[in-house]
Design a protein around this motif. Structure first.
Motif, PDB file in Angstrom:
ATOM      1  N   THR A  72       3.188  10.944  -9.556  1.00 42.77           N
ATOM      2  CA  THR A  72       1.817  11.115  -9.623  1.00 42.77           C
ATOM      3  C   THR A  72       1.069   9.932  -8.922  1.00 42.77           C
ATOM      4  O   THR A  72       1.625   8.949  -9.320  1.00 42.77           O
ATOM      5  N   VAL A  73      -0.127   9.898  -8.460  1.00 45.90           N
ATOM      6  CA  VAL A  73      -0.728   8.800  -7.948  1.00 45.90           C
ATOM      7  C   VAL A  73      -2.017   8.642  -8.782  1.00 45.90           C
ATOM      8  O   VAL A  73      -3.030   9.506  -8.681  1.00 45.90           O
ATOM      9  N   SER A  74      -2.023   7.393  -9.507  1.00 47.18           N
ATOM     10  CA  SER A  74      -3.373   7.208 -10.406  1.00 47.18           C
ATOM     11  C   SER A  74      -3.358   5.730 -10.342  1.00 47.18           C
ATOM     12  O   SER A  74      -2.470   5.036  -9.939  1.00 47.18           O
ATOM     13  N   ILE A  75      -4.483   5.329 -10.956  1.00 48.05           N
ATOM     14  CA  ILE A  75      -4.515   4.006 -11.292  1.00 48.05           C
ATOM     15  C   ILE A  75      -3.584   3.449 -11.931  1.00 48.05           C
ATOM     16  O   ILE A  75      -3.042   2.176 -11.813  1.00 48.05           O
ATOM     17  N   ALA A  76      -3.035   4.074 -13.078  1.00 49.68           N
ATOM     18  CA  ALA A  76      -1.915   3.321 -13.756  1.00 49.68           C
ATOM     19  C   ALA A  76      -0.672   3.347 -12.947  1.00 49.68           C
ATOM     20  O   ALA A  76       0.083   2.462 -13.141  1.00 49.68           O
ATOM     21  N   THR A  77      -0.279   4.373 -12.186  1.00 51.78           N
ATOM     22  CA  THR A  77       1.205   4.198 -11.581  1.00 51.78           C
ATOM     23  C   THR A  77       1.000   3.308 -10.235  1.00 51.78           C
ATOM     24  O   THR A  77       1.954   2.876 -10.068  1.00 51.78           O
ATOM     25  N   THR A  78      -0.195   3.307  -9.831  1.00 54.37           N
ATOM     26  CA  THR A  78      -0.199   2.421  -8.656  1.00 54.37           C
ATOM     27  C   THR A  78      -0.022   0.883  -8.762  1.00 54.37           C
ATOM     28  O   THR A  78      -0.281   0.193  -8.236  1.00 54.37           O
ATOM     29  N   SER A  79      -0.700   0.851 -10.341  1.00 53.52           N
ATOM     30  CA  SER A  79      -0.591  -0.682 -10.558  1.00 53.52           C
ATOM     31  C   SER A  79       0.699  -1.154 -10.955  1.00 53.52           C
ATOM     32  O   SER A  79       1.068  -2.458 -11.209  1.00 53.52           O
ATOM     33  N   ASN A  80       1.830  -0.409 -11.014  1.00 50.82           N
ATOM     34  CA  ASN A  80       3.071  -0.811 -11.262  1.00 50.82           C
ATOM     35  C   ASN A  80       3.576  -1.750 -10.250  1.00 50.82           C
ATOM     36  O   ASN A  80       3.203  -1.657  -8.954  1.00 50.82           O
ATOM     37  N   ILE A  81       4.726  -2.508 -10.632  1.00 50.95           N
ATOM     38  CA  ILE A  81       5.324  -3.541  -9.701  1.00 50.95           C
ATOM     39  C   ILE A  81       5.786  -3.247  -8.507  1.00 50.95           C
ATOM     40  O   ILE A  81       5.467  -3.561  -7.379  1.00 50.95           O
ATOM     41  N   ILE A  82       6.653  -2.101  -8.420  1.00 55.18           N
ATOM     42  CA  ILE A  82       7.478  -1.869  -7.414  1.00 55.18           C
ATOM     43  C   ILE A  82       6.674  -1.337  -6.207  1.00 55.18           C
ATOM     44  O   ILE A  82       6.666  -1.530  -5.233  1.00 55.18           O
ATOM     45  N   PRO A  83       5.702  -0.372  -6.680  1.00 48.69           N
ATOM     46  CA  PRO A  83       4.710   0.239  -5.438  1.00 48.69           C
ATOM     47  C   PRO A  83       3.959  -1.072  -5.020  1.00 48.69           C
ATOM     48  O   PRO A  83       3.675  -1.080  -3.714  1.00 48.69           O
ATOM     49  N   LEU A  84       3.340  -1.894  -5.846  1.00 46.91           N
ATOM     50  CA  LEU A  84       2.731  -3.024  -5.217  1.00 46.91           C
ATOM     51  C   LEU A  84       3.554  -3.943  -4.203  1.00 46.91           C
ATOM     52  O   LEU A  84       2.979  -4.546  -3.457  1.00 46.91           O
ATOM     53  N   ILE A  85       4.570  -4.203  -4.704  1.00 40.55           N
ATOM     54  CA  ILE A  85       5.462  -5.102  -3.875  1.00 40.55           C
ATOM     55  C   ILE A  85       5.850  -4.296  -2.447  1.00 40.55           C
ATOM     56  O   ILE A  85       5.627  -5.047  -1.451  1.00 40.55           O
ATOM     57  N   ILE A  86       6.121  -2.979  -2.756  1.00 39.05           N
ATOM     58  CA  ILE A  86       6.305  -2.420  -1.282  1.00 39.05           C
ATOM     59  C   ILE A  86       4.787  -2.269  -0.384  1.00 39.05           C
ATOM     60  O   ILE A  86       5.107  -2.696   0.720  1.00 39.05           O
ATOM     61  N   GLY A  87       3.870  -2.047  -1.076  1.00 38.17           N
ATOM     62  CA  GLY A  87       2.667  -2.324  -0.118  1.00 38.17           C
ATOM     63  C   GLY A  87       2.141  -3.637   0.182  1.00 38.17           C
ATOM     64  O   GLY A  87       1.922  -3.626   1.349  1.00 38.17           O
ATOM     65  N   ASN A  88       2.324  -4.466  -0.502  1.00 30.18           N
ATOM     66  CA  ASN A  88       1.826  -5.891   0.041  1.00 30.18           C
ATOM     67  C   ASN A  88       3.132  -6.281   1.078  1.00 30.18           C
ATOM     68  O   ASN A  88       2.692  -6.697   1.954  1.00 30.18           O
ATOM     69  N   GLY A  89       4.429  -6.174   0.786  1.00 29.22           N
ATOM     70  CA  GLY A  89       5.352  -6.520   1.785  1.00 29.22           C
ATOM     71  C   GLY A  89       5.228  -5.783   3.003  1.00 29.22           C
ATOM     72  O   GLY A  89       5.523  -6.554   4.037  1.00 29.22           O
ATOM     73  N   VAL A  90       4.936  -4.410   2.834  1.00 29.18           N
ATOM     74  CA  VAL A  90       5.047  -3.762   4.368  1.00 29.18           C
ATOM     75  C   VAL A  90       3.709  -4.074   5.065  1.00 29.18           C
ATOM     76  O   VAL A  90       3.802  -4.275   6.282  1.00 29.18           O
ATOM     77  N   SER A  91       2.610  -4.461   4.193  1.00 23.22           N
ATOM     78  CA  SER A  91       1.244  -5.097   4.904  1.00 23.22           C
ATOM     79  C   SER A  91       1.568  -6.168   5.844  1.00 23.22           C
ATOM     80  O   SER A  91       1.039  -6.205   6.802  1.00 23.22           O
ATOM     81  N   LEU A  92       2.320  -7.101   5.196  1.00 21.49           N
ATOM     82  CA  LEU A  92       2.511  -8.460   5.808  1.00 21.49           C
ATOM     83  C   LEU A  92       3.330  -8.257   7.000  1.00 21.49           C
ATOM     84  O   LEU A  92       2.981  -8.867   8.128  1.00 21.49           O
ATOM     85  N   ILE A  93       4.495  -7.466   6.723  1.00 23.29           N
ATOM     86  CA  ILE A  93       5.522  -7.417   7.794  1.00 23.29           C
ATOM     87  C   ILE A  93       4.935  -6.526   8.868  1.00 23.29           C
ATOM     88  O   ILE A  93       5.028  -6.868  10.141  1.00 23.29           O
ATOM     89  N   ALA A  94       4.104  -5.424   8.450  1.00 23.06           N
ATOM     90  CA  ALA A  94       3.933  -4.474   9.727  1.00 23.06           C
ATOM     91  C   ALA A  94       2.691  -5.019  10.532  1.00 23.06           C
ATOM     92  O   ALA A  94       2.898  -4.882  11.848  1.00 23.06           O
ATOM     93  N   GLY A  95       1.693  -5.818  10.094  1.00 26.81           N
ATOM     94  CA  GLY A  95       0.725  -6.674  10.939  1.00 26.81           C
ATOM     95  C   GLY A  95       1.529  -7.274  11.953  1.00 26.81           C
ATOM     96  O   GLY A  95       1.202  -7.426  13.077  1.00 26.81           O
ATOM     97  N   ALA A  96       2.706  -8.384  11.692  1.00 26.75           N
ATOM     98  CA  ALA A  96       3.379  -8.974  12.462  1.00 26.75           C
ATOM     99  C   ALA A  96       4.118  -8.137  13.693  1.00 26.75           C
ATOM    100  O   ALA A  96       4.112  -8.285  14.860  1.00 26.75           O
ATOM    101  N   VAL A  97       4.727  -6.764  13.210  1.00 28.41           N
ATOM    102  CA  VAL A  97       5.512  -6.001  13.996  1.00 28.41           C
ATOM    103  C   VAL A  97       4.316  -5.346  15.018  1.00 28.41           C
ATOM    104  O   VAL A  97       4.861  -5.344  16.182  1.00 28.41           O
ATOM    105  N   TYR A  98       3.462  -4.823  14.630  1.00 29.26           N
ATOM    106  CA  TYR A  98       2.400  -4.280  15.427  1.00 29.26           C
ATOM    107  C   TYR A  98       1.635  -5.212  16.497  1.00 29.26           C
ATOM    108  O   TYR A  98       1.490  -4.801  17.503  1.00 29.26           O
ATOM    109  N   SER A  99       1.639  -6.499  16.116  1.00 22.29           N
ATOM    110  CA  SER A  99       1.002  -7.290  16.758  1.00 22.29           C
ATOM    111  C   SER A  99       1.943  -7.613  18.111  1.00 22.29           C
ATOM    112  O   SER A  99       1.583  -7.728  19.413  1.00 22.29           O
ATOM    113  N   ILE A 100       3.304  -8.017  17.587  1.00 23.33           N
ATOM    114  CA  ILE A 100       4.340  -8.139  18.806  1.00 23.33           C
ATOM    115  C   ILE A 100       4.275  -6.977  19.680  1.00 23.33           C
ATOM    116  O   ILE A 100       4.444  -7.123  20.920  1.00 23.33           O
ATOM    117  N   ILE A 101       4.477  -5.660  19.181  1.00 21.09           N
ATOM    118  CA  ILE A 101       4.589  -4.482  19.870  1.00 21.09           C
ATOM    119  C   ILE A 101       3.546  -4.531  20.916  1.00 21.09           C
ATOM    120  O   ILE A 101       3.751  -4.376  22.118  1.00 21.09           O
TER     121      ILE A 101
END
Length: 269
Positions: A72-101
């Motif tokens: 489920t997607v809620s305030i509580a579940t989206t606050s967990n560590i693993i989803p936040l690491i995935i979201g923040n990490g993808v955001s940082l890497i995706a910006g660089a990848v899309y810029s180069i592409i």
């Protein structure tokens, strides 16, 4: 900001939630923003498209991983560590990848940094009455960097890049990853140290960004008070209309208005 933060704390979201998920929305702009000043080949499309696509990708991974892990997607579940690491990490890497592409897919730019010195001027008093061509030329000459200043800037760029890489390795990999891998649980004393270090870092940063502008602008502040508050009459610089404090050659040098004529040399002596 204090009022908004206080209001948010009265909701189910909370300020802590916004702080932890903020990188999902903003980290995608780190690389494109960096490249606008340090990579001459990034084009306009990359500057616009990369942060947008990066943010969309990061949000999708953040919410998708939350649903896959917790059902489920809620305030509580989206606050967990693993989803936040995935979201923040993808955001940082995706910006660089899309810029180069985008840069190489739509044609790399080749920006000439010398245009900043030849086409963009901090001040242009060519339409001011009473200024001679010599004075206008002298004004523009202050904007050009000397070879020594250019070398200092390049050394500063290298130093800043090294410090940024070291801090990134320490705070993103060398410190948190071993603690997470060993599933270390804070002891009471270690938690006290962690909180104390956080506060010292925050206060040190606040002190630096508050005091440094005052120190660097001390000549201008002194000129303001001696002229406007104490009524000390300033003397006019070689550029008509620009006032500097009389009898203080160090202030004139720091403001970039000193001249190389005999009178300036005599005052310096």
């Amino acid at each position: 900001m204090a009022i908004i933060a206080t209001g948010i704390t009265r909701t189910t979201i909370g300020v802590n939630y916004l702080v932890t998920c903020m990188g999902v929305f903003t980290s995608c702009a780190v690389w494109p923003f960096y490249c606008t000043t340090l990579w001459e080949r990034q084009n306009k499309i990359a500057v616009i498209v990369a942060p947008t696509l990066g943010s969309i990708t990061a949000i999708a991974c953040w919410l998708g991983s939350t649903h896959a892990l917790y059902g489920t997607v809620s305030i509580a579940t989206t606050s967990n560590i693993i989803p936040l690491i995935i979201g923040n990490g993808v955001s940082l890497i995706a910006g660089a990848v899309y810029s180069i592409i985008c840069t190489f897919a739509f044609g790399a730019d080749d920006f000439d940094w010398r245009r900043l010195q030849t086409e963009i001027h901090v001040a242009d008093d060519s339409d001011v009455k009473g200024l001679t061509p010599e004075q206008i030329a002298q004004e523009k000459s202050h904007e050009l960097l000397s070879p020594e200043q250019d070398r200092d800037l390049k050394r500063g760029k290298v130093k800043a890049c090294i410090i940024a890489v070291v801090l990134c390795l320490v705070f993103v990999i060398l410190w948190p990853m071993p603690m997470y891998g060993t599933r270390y649980i804070f002891s009471k004393n270690f938690f006290r140290f962690w909180v104390a270090l956080t506060f010292l870092w925050a206060f040190g940063s606040a002190f630096t960004i508050t005091i440094m502008p005052l120190v660097e602008g001390r000549s201008t502040i002194k000129l303001f008070f001696t002229t406007m508050v104490f009524g000390k009459k300033p003397q006019q610089s070689p550029l008509d209309g620009v006032m500097v404090e009389g009898g203080d050659e160090s202030d004139q040098r720091s403001s970039g208005l000193e001249t190389k004529d005999a009178r300036a040399d005599e005052r310096a002596v």
